[in-house]
Design a protein around this motif. Structure first.
Motif, PDB file in Angstrom:
ATOM      1  N   UNK A  39      39.669  39.008  45.750  1.00 15.14           N
ATOM      2  CA  UNK A  39      39.356  37.845  46.573  1.00 15.14           C
ATOM      3  C   UNK A  39      37.864  37.526  46.519  1.00 15.14           C
ATOM      4  N   UNK A  40      37.033  38.563  46.620  1.00 16.38           N
ATOM      5  CA  UNK A  40      35.588  38.357  46.575  1.00 16.38           C
ATOM      6  C   UNK A  40      35.144  37.836  45.210  1.00 16.38           C
ATOM      7  N   UNK A  41      35.678  38.393  44.144  1.00 20.68           N
ATOM      8  CA  UNK A  41      35.286  37.929  42.814  1.00 20.68           C
ATOM      9  C   UNK A  41      35.775  36.503  42.569  1.00 20.68           C
ATOM     10  N   UNK A  42      36.912  36.155  43.131  1.00 16.75           N
ATOM     11  CA  UNK A  42      37.404  34.784  43.019  1.00 16.75           C
ATOM     12  C   UNK A  42      36.472  33.821  43.739  1.00 16.75           C
ATOM     13  N   UNK A  43      35.984  34.230  44.894  1.00 13.24           N
ATOM     14  CA  UNK A  43      35.049  33.376  45.641  1.00 13.24           C
ATOM     15  C   UNK A  43      33.742  33.216  44.866  1.00 13.24           C
ATOM     16  N   UNK A  44      33.271  34.292  44.258  1.00 18.10           N
ATOM     17  CA  UNK A  44      32.051  34.199  43.454  1.00 18.10           C
ATOM     18  C   UNK A  44      32.273  33.285  42.268  1.00 18.10           C
ATOM     19  N   UNK A  45      33.422  33.432  41.620  1.00 19.65           N
ATOM     20  CA  UNK A  45      33.714  32.648  40.426  1.00 19.65           C
ATOM     21  C   UNK A  45      33.951  31.174  40.755  1.00 19.65           C
TER      22      UNK A  45
END
Length: 113
Positions: A39-45
């Motif tokens: 979820x965090x990496x998706x938000x960053x991406x």
């Protein structure tokens, strides 16, 4: 009933069962952590990286405006009108870039700034 009173097979089955339970709990915990990381990496991406790119473009346009303003002060004649046209184009581009960046703001402190 004491552990010493149990037979070896029951003790070893209980030990392996305990190890299996610990492995299961650890696996479930790691799956949960991986889901949070995704979820965090998706938000960053999806949000932060395009926001940083927008800020970079906005910064580059502002630097071009500064350079053209300096050129406007130093040149005369025909170059003034060409430089002025470039400046008005960049000012319009900055408005577009700023609105694109404002759409990606998610942190309240960043909105306040």
């Amino acid at each position: 009933m004491s552990i010493r009173n149990m037979s070896v097979s029951i003790r070893s089955a209980a030990g392996f069962g305990l190890i299996g339970l610990i492995v299961l709990v650890l696996g479930l915990f790691s799956l949960n952590q991986m889901a949070e990381m995704r979820e965090e990496s998706s938000q960053v991406d999806q949000n932060w990286l395009p926001s940083i790119v927008s800020l970079g473009d906005l910064n580059a346009s502002m630097l071009r405006i500064r350079a053209l303003t300096m050129r406007l002060m130093l040149v005369d004649g025909e170059a003034i009108s060409a430089t002025d046209q470039s400046l008005t184009k960049l000012v319009g581009e900055i408005g577009t870039l700023n609105s694109a960046y404002e759409k990606r703001i998610t942190i309240p402190e960043e909105k306040a700034a």
